[in-house]
Scaffold this motif. Structure first.
Motif, mmCIF file in Angstrom:
data_model
loop_
_atom_site.group_PDB
_atom_site.id
_atom_site.type_symbol
_atom_site.label_atom_id
_atom_site.label_comp_id
_atom_site.label_asym_id
_atom_site.label_seq_id
_atom_site.Cartn_x
_atom_site.Cartn_y
_atom_site.Cartn_z
ATOM 1 N N LEU A 104 28.622 36.385 -60.819
ATOM 2 C CA LEU A 104 28.888 34.941 -60.884
ATOM 3 C C LEU A 104 29.644 34.512 -59.626
ATOM 4 O O LEU A 104 30.339 35.327 -59.009
ATOM 5 C CB LEU A 104 29.760 34.613 -62.103
ATOM 6 C CG LEU A 104 29.172 34.940 -63.476
ATOM 7 C CD1 LEU A 104 30.236 34.750 -64.559
ATOM 8 C CD2 LEU A 104 27.960 34.057 -63.754
ATOM 9 N N SER A 105 29.560 33.224 -59.302
ATOM 10 C CA SER A 105 30.386 32.741 -58.196
ATOM 11 C C SER A 105 31.851 32.883 -58.567
ATOM 12 O O SER A 105 32.654 33.434 -57.811
ATOM 13 C CB SER A 105 30.060 31.279 -57.885
ATOM 14 O OG SER A 105 28.753 31.185 -57.377
ATOM 15 N N LEU A 165 27.465 29.190 -61.621
ATOM 16 C CA LEU A 165 28.612 28.800 -62.443
ATOM 17 C C LEU A 165 28.111 28.366 -63.813
ATOM 18 O O LEU A 165 27.498 27.310 -63.933
ATOM 19 C CB LEU A 165 29.336 27.620 -61.772
ATOM 20 C CG LEU A 165 29.910 27.867 -60.373
ATOM 21 C CD1 LEU A 165 30.265 26.557 -59.686
ATOM 22 C CD2 LEU A 165 31.135 28.764 -60.454
ATOM 23 N N PRO A 166 28.365 29.194 -64.840
ATOM 24 C CA PRO A 166 27.923 28.793 -66.183
ATOM 25 C C PRO A 166 28.395 27.364 -66.482
ATOM 26 O O PRO A 166 29.573 27.052 -66.323
ATOM 27 C CB PRO A 166 28.598 29.813 -67.101
ATOM 28 C CG PRO A 166 28.837 31.003 -66.224
ATOM 29 C CD PRO A 166 29.075 30.462 -64.845
ATOM 30 N N GLY A 195 27.781 39.342 -67.062
ATOM 31 C CA GLY A 195 26.994 38.950 -65.898
ATOM 32 C C GLY A 195 26.623 37.476 -65.958
ATOM 33 O O GLY A 195 27.374 36.649 -66.472
ATOM 34 N N ASN A 196 25.424 37.160 -65.425
ATOM 35 C CA ASN A 196 25.084 35.735 -65.404
ATOM 36 C C ASN A 196 24.614 35.208 -66.758
ATOM 37 O O ASN A 196 24.219 34.057 -66.881
ATOM 38 C CB ASN A 196 24.107 35.402 -64.275
ATOM 39 C CG ASN A 196 22.849 36.209 -64.373
ATOM 40 O OD1 ASN A 196 22.565 36.773 -65.434
ATOM 41 N ND2 ASN A 196 22.115 36.280 -63.287
ATOM 42 N N SER A 204 35.355 32.269 -52.991
ATOM 43 C CA SER A 204 35.002 31.500 -54.191
ATOM 44 C C SER A 204 33.530 31.664 -54.552
ATOM 45 O O SER A 204 32.979 30.890 -55.328
ATOM 46 C CB SER A 204 35.373 30.015 -54.022
ATOM 47 O OG SER A 204 34.608 29.415 -53.002
ATOM 48 N N GLY A 205 32.902 32.686 -53.993
ATOM 49 C CA GLY A 205 31.524 32.995 -54.393
ATOM 50 C C GLY A 205 30.533 31.888 -54.073
ATOM 51 O O GLY A 205 29.549 31.691 -54.783
ATOM 52 N N ALA A 206 30.780 31.176 -52.976
ATOM 53 C CA ALA A 206 29.960 29.993 -52.689
ATOM 54 C C ALA A 206 28.549 30.351 -52.244
ATOM 55 O O ALA A 206 27.604 29.616 -52.530
ATOM 56 C CB ALA A 206 30.647 29.152 -51.613
#
Ligand code: HEC
Ligand code: HEC
Length: 456
Positions: free
Chosen positions: A79-80, A379-380, A91-92, A349-351
């Protein structure tokens, strides 16, 4: 912002980029050894594995270290930004939780991969380096706990393991939900009613743990009451260090004189040096262990920091949060690039979601920040969380201050790579993948002594 101001702003940026261009380019330091490591005993590693997967360490017994650092997602969470305690799934597929248990906010930074931890030349952990080796401290380490950090922590990885349990959003829980979250809210880490002692009590109360602690620390554990959280942290570190060394990639084989890298990857390696990547991503682990501002997009809830004129706390000043020095604003630790192919999304920030997108960032970091494609973030979704995720990115004044920090960074300059050069560098980055890290399922225990489920 009016068009005129926006254009003036772009001109200013252009001038700044130009001035940086004209500076002399330093040469990268030569690669060194990745630094030796100390392995724990087999019994310590076994205990650490159980603790790493045991939700007993979280206030509401609903999340473990593995939730955000799972072997199935190569020690990250894909995830981001992580969904901490209260979320469900891995996970996602992880969701933001339901009714009273639902998360209050996203975790503020991307979950880091845990490869090659414990190497002697890694001096800092976390994106801002707030856990560090520091021989001026009695414990040998500086950390957010200051002088409350207990003695007896074996290495920097053990020190890190003391902290996820003290974070409300990550593991502890909110407000009055449980005894751990209450201690966190009151700022009590050490002492009889502090987080670490409360967690040690929980472990002492689970009969199944005793034999594992006694085997791991035979000289110190005779009865259940001898179990401490420092032992737990040392064991978790022993597990992380032994499970996830990853130094047998095609790159390593090539360095040993074998013919292991493709032509494209070899061209990419040369470009990695020529384009200045190796100045910061230096040495065999591709890190100088320092902090730099590279105009990385800032998404998510931030850590409470604000560019002047704003007050919503949606920013993350990075290294300045630790050093207190405004010259360190928006600087983050240069990450190792080992197994980078396996640990998307990228950046603090996982962008960025793909290797292509982060490598392309370096073509013109400021432009890349200004034109960031928000749709790539993983981003969920939940309406109230989504609403703030891109507030900073939508504000030219705020992205402007991130850009300016990068423009002051002497080692960063537009890399001017063609599409085929980007693709060669991506091939080089993929040559840093250790094939032994592709399938980590053997690191998952069948069950843990608390009996709590480990399937998510
Ligand atoms: C809710 C998700 C989450 C949980 C649970 C979690 N982590 Fe993390 N982990 C993160 C994030 C996010 C970071 C980066 C935080 C930062 O830099 O401020 C991180 C960073 C780390 C690092 C630093 C890596 C480096 O290279 O600097 C280590 C080691 C680590 N975690 C181990 C653990 C251990 C051990 C546990 C359990 C005790 C744990 N984590 C629980 C999300 C999580
Ligand atoms: C000025 C120092 C510097 C230079 C030059 C540099 N990097 Fe980085 N790199 C960083 C820092 C610092 C980060 C982390 C930034 C953040 O999280 O905000 C990073 C992050 C990355 C990441 C993501 C890592 C992760 O785990 O998320 C990749 C991939 C990467 N850089 C590749 C490159 C490539 C390829 C080049 C050359 C084109 C390059 N870097 C040049 C400092 C640098």
């Amino acid at each position: 912002m009016s068009i005129e101001i926006f254009i003036k702003y772009k001109i200013l940026i252009f001038l700044l980029i130009f001035s940086i261009y004209s500076q002399a380019q330093p040469t990268p330091p030569p690669p060194g050894e990745p630094g030796g490591i100390e392995m724990g005993t087999a019994e310590q590693i076994e205990l650490g594995k159980l603790l790493f997967f045991d939700k007993e360490l979280s206030g509401n017994r609903n999340i473990s270290c593995a939730t955000c650092h799972h072997p199935s997602t190569h020690t990250g969470d894909a995830l981001s930004l992580p969904v901490g305690e209260g979320g469900q799934g891995l996970g996602n597929l992880r969701d933001t939780g339901i009714s009273n248990d639902a998360i209050v906010q996203r975790v503020e930074r991307n979950s880091q991969g845990l490869f090659n931890l414990g190497r002697g030349n890694v001096q800092h952990l976390f994106h801002d380096g707030r856990v560090a080796i520091d021989l001026n401290e009695e414990s040998g380490f500086s950390s957010p706990a200051g002088s409350d950090l207990p003695l007896g922590l074996e290495n920097i990885v053990s020190v890190q393991a003391m902290f996820p349990v003290t974070s409300a959003t990550e593991m502890a829980g909110q407000d009055e939900e449980n005894e751990i979250s209450i201690a966190v809210a009151e700022g009590k880490l050490a002492g009889e009613d502090g987080v670490w002692e409360l967690l040690a009590k929980r472990l002492r109360d689970i009969p199944g743990y005793f034999e594992f602690f006694a085997a791991a620390y035979p000289e110190n554990v005779e009865t259940q009451s001898d179990i401490t959280f420092v032992m737990a942290a040392n064991a978790i570190a022993a597990f992380e260090i032994s499970a996830w060394q990853a130094l047998n990639s095609p790159f390593d084989q090539q360095l040993r004189g074998e013919d292991a890298m493709s032509e494209a990857a070899l061209r990419g390696m040369a470009l990695f040096n020529d384009k200045g990547c190796a100045i910061c991503h230096a040495g065999p682990l591709q890190t100088d262990n320092l902090f730099h501002a590279i105009a990385m997009p800032q998404i998510g809830p931030g850590l409470g920091d604000n560019t002047e004129g704003f007050s919503d706390g949606l920013e993350d000043f990075g290294r300045e949060r630790v050093s207190g020095n405004s010259a360190d604003r928006f600087k983050f630790r240069t990450p190792s690039l080992r197994n980078i192919e396996l640990t998307a999304p990228y950046g603090h920030s996982g962008a960025y979601t793909t290797l292509e997108s982060i490598v392309n960032h370096y073509n013109n970091p400021v432009l890349s920040l200004m034109t960031y494609d928000q749709s790539q973030a993983i981003l969920p979704s939940r309406t109230d969380l989504d609403e703030i995720d891109f507030t900073v990115m939508n504000s030219p004044a705020r992205t402007g201050s991130i850009a300016q920090a990068a423009l002051r960074e002497p080692l960063l300059r537009p890399a001017n790579m063609s599409a085929s050069e980007v693709s060669d560098i991506v091939e080089f980055l993929k040559a840093l993948t250790d094939p032994n890290s592709l399938d980590l399922s053997e690191n998952i225990p069948d069950s843990v002594p608390s009996g709590l489920p480990i399937s998510d």
